[in-house]
Design an enzyme around this catalytic site. Structure first.
Site, PDB file in Angstrom:
ATOM      1  N   SER A   1       6.110   9.991 -44.295  1.00 44.66           N
ATOM      2  CA  SER A   1       5.424   8.897 -44.984  1.00 44.66           C
ATOM      3  C   SER A   1       3.938   9.020 -44.706  1.00 44.66           C
ATOM      4  CB  SER A   1       5.932   7.551 -44.461  1.00 44.66           C
ATOM      5  OG  SER A   1       5.128   6.482 -44.936  1.00 44.66           O
TER       6      SER A   1
ATOM      7  N   LYS B   1       7.862   7.753 -37.878  1.00 46.02           N
ATOM      8  CA  LYS B   1       7.244   8.730 -38.778  1.00 46.02           C
ATOM      9  C   LYS B   1       6.155   9.541 -38.089  1.00 46.02           C
ATOM     10  CE  LYS B   1       9.823   7.880 -42.330  1.00 46.02           C
ATOM     11  NZ  LYS B   1      10.867   8.858 -42.722  1.00 46.02           N
TER      12      LYS B   1
ATOM     13  N   TYR C   1       8.957   1.744 -37.713  1.00 44.91           N
ATOM     14  CA  TYR C   1       8.965   2.765 -38.754  1.00 44.91           C
ATOM     15  C   TYR C   1       7.793   3.726 -38.571  1.00 44.91           C
ATOM     16  CZ  TYR C   1       8.890   4.698 -43.545  1.00 44.91           C
ATOM     17  OH  TYR C   1       8.893   5.529 -44.639  1.00 44.91           O
TER      18      TYR C   1
END
Length: 255
Positions: free
Chosen positions: A147, A164, A160
């Site tokens: 991402s 990532k 998150y």
């Protein structure tokens, strides 16, 4: 007489690919892109029914696919399932999840759910696929679906973003470790894509406006925006590319 260079082919005929989280969203789009280019794609996801429906649609469009139901929260069982397959030439490590939550409200369960799927499962899927590539002496391509939040920060997404950033580091580490085997490892880093994982963002006017305001091209992404990046990194057109992060973010990280 001028000797002209030869344009690289984006065809993947004769290649075998594994895509995780393949029944929907970016995983399904990656499967379609690879199958359209001639690869045989094994689709891995938890729901056998969702996999069958997606596979039937791809086959009706001329693609060659197989289904592999597996729950990546059970690492040992998932590894055994993947090991039962013939070695792969291409891996798209896509399965992941996200929860919007202020840092002070994150529970251990939230942390474990997100880090276990987005980073731990990706690591051990890599491990078993790499073992097969090495045993078959395959000069393979591993693609992590990361991402743009693997390169920047943002509110309400600490777990998150941590996962990532870890995936970005794993991409670089494996590129160095596997280079002598001819195995390339890269990451694709999309901005917010119109999929179910981003439903909470897209349906909230305030969050949606914040995200869109960060994107110079002025729009959210679609899964089709990611398909070309997958196809490029999967094949010979990117034969000298490894340890790289391909930012499909509309210019977010250029600011």
């Amino acid at each position: 007489m001028v000797e002209l260079p030869k344009s690289p082919s984006f065809r993947l005929d004769g290649k075998r690919a594994l895509v995780t989280g393949a029944s929907r969203g970016i995983g399904l789009a990656a499967t379609v892109a690879l199958a359209d280019a001639g690869a045989h794609v094994v689709m891995l996801a938890r729901s056998a029914e969702a996999l069958r429906e997606a596979a039937d649609a791809i086959r009706s469009n001329g693609g060659s696919v197989g289904v592999l139901p597996a729950d990546l929260s059970n690492i040992a069982a998932a590894k055994a399932t993947i090991e039962s397959q013939e070695p792969f030439d291409i891996l798209v490590n896509n399965a992941g999840t996200m929860k919007l939550c202020p840092v002070e409200e994150v529970t251990e369960s939230d942390y474990d759910t997100i880090l276990d799927l987005d980073l731990k499962a990706a690591y051990f899927v890599d491990q078993v696929v790499i073992k097969g590539m090495r045993s078959a002496r395959t000069r393979g391509s591993i693609i992590h679906i990361s991402s743009m939040l693997g390169h920047v920060g943002g509110p309400g997404r600490s777990t998150y973003i941590a996962a990532k950033h870890g995936l970005e580091g794993l991409t670089k580490a494996l590129a160095i470790e596997l280079g002598s085997d001819g195995i390339r490892v890269n990451a694709i880093c999309p901005t917010a894509i119109k999929t179910s994982i981003n439903a909470a963002i897209l349906s909230d006017p305030v969050r949606s406006a914040w995200f869109q305001g960060k994107i110079p091209l002025g729009r959210f992404g679609s899964v089709e925006d990611v398909m070309g990046a997958v196809l490029y990194l999967a094949g010979d057109a990117s034969s000298l590319v490894t340890g790289a992060s391909l930012l499909v973010d509309g210019g977010w990280t250029a600011q």
